[in-house]
Design a protein around this motif. Structure first.
Motif, PDB file in Angstrom:
ATOM      1  N   THR A   3       0.880  -1.173   0.000  1.00 14.64           N
ATOM      2  CA  THR A   3       0.000   0.000   0.000  1.00 14.64           C
ATOM      3  C   THR A   3       0.919   1.225   0.000  1.00 14.64           C
ATOM      4  O   THR A   3       2.143   1.085   0.150  1.00 14.64           O
ATOM      5  N   ALA A  40       1.549   3.069   2.334  1.00 17.05           N
ATOM      6  CA  ALA A  40       2.210   3.184   3.631  1.00 17.05           C
ATOM      7  C   ALA A  40       2.937   1.910   4.057  1.00 17.05           C
ATOM      8  O   ALA A  40       3.743   1.950   4.983  1.00 17.05           O
ATOM      9  N   VAL A  41       2.676   0.784   3.414  1.00 16.36           N
ATOM     10  CA  VAL A  41       3.243  -0.506   3.837  1.00 16.36           C
ATOM     11  C   VAL A  41       4.118  -1.074   2.728  1.00 16.36           C
ATOM     12  O   VAL A  41       3.695  -1.183   1.575  1.00 16.36           O
ATOM     13  N   THR A  42       5.340  -1.447   3.108  1.00 17.69           N
ATOM     14  CA  THR A  42       6.279  -2.051   2.166  1.00 17.69           C
ATOM     15  C   THR A  42       6.759  -3.385   2.717  1.00 17.69           C
ATOM     16  O   THR A  42       7.149  -3.476   3.888  1.00 17.69           O
ATOM     17  N   LEU A  82       8.392  -6.286   7.065  1.00 17.10           N
ATOM     18  CA  LEU A  82       7.332  -5.335   6.729  1.00 17.10           C
ATOM     19  C   LEU A  82       7.618  -4.016   7.430  1.00 17.10           C
ATOM     20  O   LEU A  82       7.979  -3.996   8.618  1.00 17.10           O
ATOM     21  N   TRP A 103       5.847  -0.161   8.101  1.00 14.12           N
ATOM     22  CA  TRP A 103       4.624   0.650   8.007  1.00 14.12           C
ATOM     23  C   TRP A 103       4.967   2.087   8.341  1.00 14.12           C
ATOM     24  O   TRP A 103       5.401   2.394   9.455  1.00 14.12           O
ATOM     25  N   ALA A 124       3.791   5.192   9.563  1.00 11.17           N
ATOM     26  CA  ALA A 124       2.646   5.755  10.282  1.00 11.17           C
ATOM     27  C   ALA A 124       2.394   7.196   9.858  1.00 11.17           C
ATOM     28  O   ALA A 124       1.249   7.643   9.814  1.00 11.17           O
ATOM     29  N   GLN A 128       8.246   5.274  11.243  1.00  8.96           N
ATOM     30  CA  GLN A 128       8.031   3.941  10.685  1.00  8.96           C
ATOM     31  C   GLN A 128       8.102   2.887  11.790  1.00  8.96           C
ATOM     32  O   GLN A 128       8.962   2.943  12.672  1.00  8.96           O
ATOM     33  N   ASP A 133       8.317  -1.393  12.235  1.00  8.50           N
ATOM     34  CA  ASP A 133       8.680  -2.533  11.396  1.00  8.50           C
ATOM     35  C   ASP A 133       8.700  -3.834  12.189  1.00  8.50           C
ATOM     36  O   ASP A 133       8.846  -3.842  13.418  1.00  8.50           O
TER      37      ASP A 133
END
Length: 357
Positions: A292, A294-296, A322, A324, A326, A331, A333
């Motif tokens: 997304t 915001a998410v890798t 992962l 995220w 915020a 971030q 993780d």
């Protein structure tokens, strides 16, 4: 009667002609205004990215604004152009560019401040991006647990607060300071059931990273990252002697959602007995996926050769992590890794946080 009709027709005809001419005049005036607005914007953009204003303005006669930004990005002359295209996909338009330039987003200081946050966490490899000048990134492993299990012993190592501080010095160079404030190591002998425990601090890392192409990590990005470790801690958490290494991280955007990562590394690693150094080298390959905005997620593989005098080993690891975002400066993780052969640690699980200031 016929004359009146003729006069009415003439008046009607003249009115239509007048309205037509007025329309042509207004169209020409608006076209001239739009051209001047584009020219003014391109001159401001040229100043911000240190390009020739005349050359950039000349392009507006044959190219739209999106095409001009694409040309600047493809020529490798402007990470600014790349960032604008990423943040506003599709047709850019002079209005968006003018707002961006007027707000100072393309000036040197603002450009650095607006660079996307790029933490080194999570994962096994190292990204090529650097922190913008004047910025500080605090990246902490809240908890990191590694388990090694063989036929005779089981070892568990827990690190708390493993922290890396990255300081942006210039547009392409950052300084790094790392330290592990607490580590707990537990080893159980399976034959005798004896258990050894140790609480230690870790060693200090000093280094810097210099990016040589696209410091924001966009497109094709390359950096060099030398470092040294100082023996502040003791084994089994600390190495017991100084060490050094060099990483050459490379990243490449395969698409807007896929990023290829390579991290070859060469080390003067500390000997297992804590006295002296030996050669160790590794290669890490990863694929980052933007799940997304915001998410890798990142999948990685690493092969490591360690020529320790006590016995050379070759390790193979696979990792999944992962991250995220915020917000644009924070971030969270989570990640883990598993060993793919007997010489590798069996498993690792970690949780961390990164914050930009």
């Amino acid at each position: 009667m016929g004359a009146a009709a003729l006069t009415g027709a003439t008046v009607s005809f003249d009115l239509q002609k007048m309205l037509h001419r007025k329309g042509e005049f207004e169209t020409a005036r608006l076209d001239d205004f739009a051209f001047r607005a584009r020219a003014r914007t391109m001159r401001l953009l040229a100043t911000a990215i240190e390009r020739s204003p005349e050359d950039l303005v000349a392009l507006i006669a044959t190219m739209d604004d999106d095409a001009i930004l694409g040309r600047l990005a493809d020529d490798g002359g402007s990470s600014v152009a790349t960032r604008i295209r990423r943040s506003h996909p599709g047709k850019i338009g002079v209005k968006y560019l003018l707002i961006a330039v007027s707000m100072g987003l393309l000036s040197g200081t603002a450009q650095a401040a607006e660079r996307d946050y790029c933490p080194e966490r999570p994962g096994i490899g190292t990204p090529a991006c650097t922190i913008a000048p004047g910025r500080i990134s605090l990246e902490t492993g809240l908890v990191d647990w590694t388990r090694e299990d063989d036929s005779s012993t089981r070892s568990d190592t827990i690190l708390i607060g493993d922290t890396l501080v990255r300081i942006g010095l210039t547009d392409t160079i950052e300084a790094q300071l790392g330290w592990t404030p607490f580590g707990h190591a537990r080893t159980r002998d399976k034959n005798s059931a004896a258990i050894d425990r140790a609480n230690r601090v870790g060693d200090v890392l000093l280094g810097f990273k210099a990016n040589v192409h696209n410091p924001d990590g966009s497109g094709f990005s390359v950096a060099v990252h030398p470092f040294v470790t100082l023996p502040v801690g003791r084994g089994p958490v600390g190495a017991g002697d100084w060490g050094a290494g060099l990483v050459v991280p490379v990243t490449y955007d395969l698409s807007d959602a896929l990023n290829l990562e390579l991290s070859p590394e060469l080390d003067a690693a500390v000997d297992q007995d804590g006295n002296g150094r030996h050669l160790a080298f590794s290669g890490t390959m990863g694929l980052g996926v933007a799940i997304t905005p915001a998410v890798t997620g990142t999948v990685e593989f690493q092969a490591l050769r360690d020529d320790d005098p006590s016995g050379a080993t070759t390790q193979a690891l696979a990792g999944l992590s992962l991250g995220w975002m915020a917000n644009d400066a924070l971030q969270l993780d989570i990640g883990g890794a598993i060993g793919l052969n007997h010489a590798s640690p069996d498993s690792e699980i970690y949780l961390g946080i990164s914050r930009r200031f």
